[in-house]
Design a protein around this motif. Structure first.
Motif, PDB file in Angstrom:
ATOM      1  N   UNK A 178       0.820  -1.210   0.000  1.00  0.00           N
ATOM      2  CA  UNK A 178       0.000   0.000   0.000  1.00  0.00           C
ATOM      3  C   UNK A 178       0.857   1.264   0.000  1.00  0.00           C
ATOM      4  N   UNK A 179       2.031   1.216   0.628  1.00  0.00           N
ATOM      5  CA  UNK A 179       2.933   2.368   0.546  1.00  0.00           C
ATOM      6  C   UNK A 179       3.426   2.532  -0.890  1.00  0.00           C
ATOM      7  N   UNK A 180       3.751   1.422  -1.528  1.00  0.00           N
ATOM      8  CA  UNK A 180       4.170   1.495  -2.922  1.00  0.00           C
ATOM      9  C   UNK A 180       3.048   2.059  -3.790  1.00  0.00           C
ATOM     10  N   UNK A 181       1.818   1.614  -3.558  1.00  0.00           N
ATOM     11  CA  UNK A 181       0.682   2.119  -4.321  1.00  0.00           C
ATOM     12  C   UNK A 181       0.476   3.610  -4.087  1.00  0.00           C
ATOM     13  N   UNK A 182       0.689   4.049  -2.825  1.00  0.00           N
ATOM     14  CA  UNK A 182       0.550   5.469  -2.506  1.00  0.00           C
ATOM     15  C   UNK A 182       1.577   6.293  -3.285  1.00  0.00           C
ATOM     16  N   UNK A 183       2.840   5.838  -3.292  1.00  0.00           N
ATOM     17  CA  UNK A 183       3.874   6.541  -4.042  1.00  0.00           C
ATOM     18  C   UNK A 183       3.568   6.530  -5.537  1.00  0.00           C
ATOM     19  N   UNK A 184       3.121   5.377  -6.027  1.00  0.00           N
ATOM     20  CA  UNK A 184       2.818   5.253  -7.447  1.00  0.00           C
ATOM     21  C   UNK A 184       1.671   6.174  -7.838  1.00  0.00           C
ATOM     22  N   UNK A 185       0.658   6.276  -6.957  1.00  0.00           N
ATOM     23  CA  UNK A 185      -0.472   7.161  -7.237  1.00  0.00           C
ATOM     24  C   UNK A 185      -0.025   8.611  -7.284  1.00  0.00           C
ATOM     25  N   UNK A 186       0.898   8.977  -6.375  1.00  0.00           N
ATOM     26  CA  UNK A 186       1.405  10.353  -6.373  1.00  0.00           C
ATOM     27  C   UNK A 186       2.154  10.662  -7.672  1.00  0.00           C
ATOM     28  N   UNK A 187       2.934   9.663  -8.147  1.00  0.00           N
ATOM     29  CA  UNK A 187       3.682   9.867  -9.390  1.00  0.00           C
ATOM     30  C   UNK A 187       2.743   9.890 -10.588  1.00  0.00           C
ATOM     31  N   UNK A 188       1.739   8.997 -10.592  1.00  0.00           N
ATOM     32  CA  UNK A 188       0.806   8.924 -11.712  1.00  0.00           C
ATOM     33  C   UNK A 188      -0.033  10.186 -11.827  1.00  0.00           C
ATOM     34  N   UNK A 189      -0.233  10.855 -10.690  1.00  0.00           N
ATOM     35  CA  UNK A 189      -1.038  12.070 -10.701  1.00  0.00           C
ATOM     36  C   UNK A 189      -0.449  13.141 -11.582  1.00  0.00           C
ATOM     37  N   UNK A 190       0.873  13.074 -11.831  1.00  0.00           N
ATOM     38  CA  UNK A 190       1.508  14.078 -12.682  1.00  0.00           C
ATOM     39  C   UNK A 190       1.047  13.934 -14.125  1.00  0.00           C
ATOM     40  N   UNK A 191       0.685  12.698 -14.520  1.00  0.00           N
ATOM     41  CA  UNK A 191       0.313  12.454 -15.909  1.00  0.00           C
ATOM     42  C   UNK A 191      -1.199  12.376 -16.116  1.00  0.00           C
ATOM     43  N   UNK A 192      -1.964  12.537 -15.044  1.00  0.00           N
ATOM     44  CA  UNK A 192      -3.417  12.390 -15.158  1.00  0.00           C
ATOM     45  C   UNK A 192      -3.981  13.484 -16.059  1.00  0.00           C
ATOM     46  N   UNK A 193      -4.922  13.098 -16.944  1.00  0.00           N
ATOM     47  CA  UNK A 193      -5.535  14.045 -17.856  1.00  0.00           C
ATOM     48  C   UNK A 193      -7.050  13.928 -17.775  1.00  0.00           C
ATOM     49  N   UNK A 194      -7.711  15.035 -17.996  1.00  0.00           N
ATOM     50  CA  UNK A 194      -9.166  15.055 -18.015  1.00  0.00           C
ATOM     51  C   UNK A 194      -9.573  16.051 -19.090  1.00  0.00           C
TER      52      UNK A 194
END
Length: 593
Positions: A178-194
């Motif tokens: 879950x810590x890895x997922x938290x870090x990954x989510x933070x990194x993925x947020x940079x590329x999120x598009x809407x």
């Protein structure tokens, strides 16, 4: 010889050949099934098959080729995805057969792992002695020097580990994921598009190539903090709520890293303070002498927030209680025993609800005429499971200090421990006479005459049908055993009542009846009186108590005496009315009364 490379092999769906039909073959088949492999047994039908193997065969968990081994088996019985080459071979018939050496050579040519029983030279791998709990496995090998020794070392290591450690490993794996997922989510947020939203404010910010490394460093720091620095026993008791608290703290730090120092911010105590639950310990204080306390009970005495003591716990034991610790002494007297018990229950329960550690200090042993099981049941009904620590019981220690061996070859081969006072103060039925038996009567001296009369047959009733005790049966009254004012009256059933009437009473005391009473000490007079306690004099000058840690008693671990702390003298007694309207918990009671 260079050490072997120890590995953990995922054997799911692997094919293992087991050559032989002896008990070891059965063990190899069981191990293969345990790790998810498919065992194939090769042995002639004419051989005797071990019953464990027969059971597996009846359950259709093992395939049995009822013939001799053939060279081609190594390349035809395996999985299709590895061209039918088998994954491992176990030869259980021993190393002295030509077949074992032949199979070993074939396997080496095909690079198939092979294990030959009792032959390190013919084997390319050995089976470790393993301890498994959940995802945790611990393997021991002596490199072929002694499998029995490896098994013992494994047991020693396993017994030193806290229980439920496998569950803790599983939960820590959840934390890691879950810590890895938290870090990954933070990194993925940079590329999120809407498509329907505007660009976020950080869209044009320069992305530092070290950001990912910093996130990884934070993750490793947190995992190391938990795995490296937490006590192993506390680590083993990690709960789902602990996992949630750890992740919340991690999220807070990664959101505002500048607000947190470089030192670890999360400790077991910071979690435990928020959810600390009271705990109740029932401990026996022994017959009286403080040196006869167990180190576990002494550890509990020095760590308790509240001590609820029996009235007969001697002053030398209570003198060990630190001054900071309040002590409540049971206000038990004839006619008030049940009410006093309720008062102790109420005081203990109130402290437990406040998250305190409560020590119920009982004389002797908690379960021997001490209402121990009743108290365990009471606190269990209110959601608290008691830790029960044994105590040296006076029923065995008192005769010992009076030089009475309760069992002795050719004299007494059994011991019976009885109470002289039943429920509601009634006299219980006396035991039948056996010349080879030693009987210890507790709580009987206040009705000694009635007890002796029932034993020797002076009191009869229609339902009584037993051989009376001979009046010349030796007996002893032992009072205040192991205390400085210990007293022993040696006599017989004929004179014991007169002896106590003449010498007076010095409670607490007990009566020992049986021919073992005169094995070491025999008197020609009606009775003799021995004053004083010298049972531990021979220990003068020996080392004192050692360290109290590492007792391995679940439930007591975690309460410790500060290093170098001197045991304080004296104690405090709570007084005053209870908020629930009960009578005062303790009044001006003299210690040892």
């Amino acid at each position: 010889m260079a050490p072997a490379l120890l590995t953990a092999v995922d054997s799911t769906n692997h094919v293992h050949l087991i050559i032989g039909s002896n008990p070891l073959a059965g063990a190899r088949c069981s191990k293969s099934l345990e790790v998810g492999a498919t065992p194939i047994l090769i042995a002639p039908e004419s051989e005797n098959v071990h019953y464990g193997l027969l059971k597996r065969l009846e359950e259709h968990k093992i395939s049995w080729l009822k013939r001799e081994f053939e060279d081609n088996d190594l390349k035809t019985l395996g999985r299709e995805d590895v061209d039918h080459v088998v994954d491992a071979v176990f030869v259980t018939s021993g190393s002295k057969t030509p077949l074992a050496a032949h199979i070993s050579i074939l396997c080496r040519r095909l690079r198939i792992p092979v294990n030959v029983t009792d032959s390190q030279n013919l084997s390319t791998f050995t089976i470790l002695s393993t301890h498994t709990t959940g995802p945790l496995q611990i393997g021991i090998t002596t490199s072929g020097k002694g499998c029995k020794l490896a098994s013992r070392i494994k047991r020693e290591i396993a017994s030193s580990l806290p229980p439920n450690l496998g569950d803790a490993v599983e939960r820590l794996g959840t934390v890691r994921r879950r810590i890895w997922e938290q870090d990954h989510a933070n990194e993925a947020g940079l590329d999120a598009e809407d498509d329907d939203a505007g660009q976020i404010s950080t869209f044009n910010e320069l992305i530092n190539p070290f950001d990912m490394e910093a996130a990884k460093a934070r993750r490793m720091r947190w995992l190391s903090q938990i795995c490296e620095y937490w006590p192993l026993r506390r680590l083993a008791s990690i709960t789902d709520s602990d996992v949630d608290a750890i992740l919340q703290a991690y999220k807070a730090e990664t959101s505002h890293p500048a607000s947190f120092p470089d030192t670890p911010t999360l400790t077991p105590s910071s979690l435990d303070v928020k959810k600390r639950k009271g705990r109740i310990i029932l401990a026996g204080s022994g017959p009286g002498h403080p040196d006869l306390l167990t180190t576990a009970t002494l550890k509990a005495i020095n760590s308790a927030d509240l001590i609820l003591a029996d009235k007969l716990v001697p002053a030398p034991v209570l003198d060990l209680v630190p001054r900071r610790t309040p002590v409540t002494i049971a206000r038990k007297f004839p006619g008030n025993a049940d009410q006093a018990q309720l008062e102790l229950h109420a005081a203990g329960l109130a402290a437990l609800h406040e998250g305190k550690t409560v020590l119920r200090l009982k004389q002797g042993d908690p379960y021997l005429y001490g209402r121990g099981a009743e108290e365990v049941s009471f606190f269990r009904q209110h959601g608290f499971e008691a830790v029960v620590l044994p105590g040296v019981t006076s029923s065995l220690a008192a005769p010992l200090f009076a030089r009475i061996p309760v069992t002795h070859r050719g004299v007494s081969d059994q011991v019976l421990i009885c109470t002289g006072t039943g429920r509601k103060g009634a006299a219980p039925s006396p035991p039948a006479y056996l010349s080879n038996q030693t009987v210890v009567f507790l709580m009987a001296l206040h009705r000694l005459k009635e007890l002796v009369d029932s034993l020797v047959g002076e009191v009869t009733s229609p339902e009584r049908n037993m051989v009376p005790y001979p009046k010349e049966t030796p007996c002893a009254v032992i009072e205040r055993a192991s205390c400085p004012d210990q007293r022993v009256i040696r006599t017989t059933l004929e004179f014991v009542v007169a002896a106590v009437e003449d010498e007076g009473s010095r409670p607490p005391g007990l009566l020992v009846v049986g021919w073992a009473c005169e094995v070491l000490e025999k008197s020609s007079s009606k009775w003799t009186v021995e004053e004083g306690f010298k049972g531990l004099d021979g220990l003068d000058g020996l080392e004192g108590l050692g360290g109290l840690g590492g007792l391995g008693i679940e439930g007591v671990d975690g309460i410790d005496v500060a290093a170098g702390e001197k045991l304080a003298e004296g104690f405090a007694i709570e007084d005053g009315p209870r908020p629930d309207g009960l009578a005062p918990i303790a009044g001006a009671v003299e210690v040892g009364a």
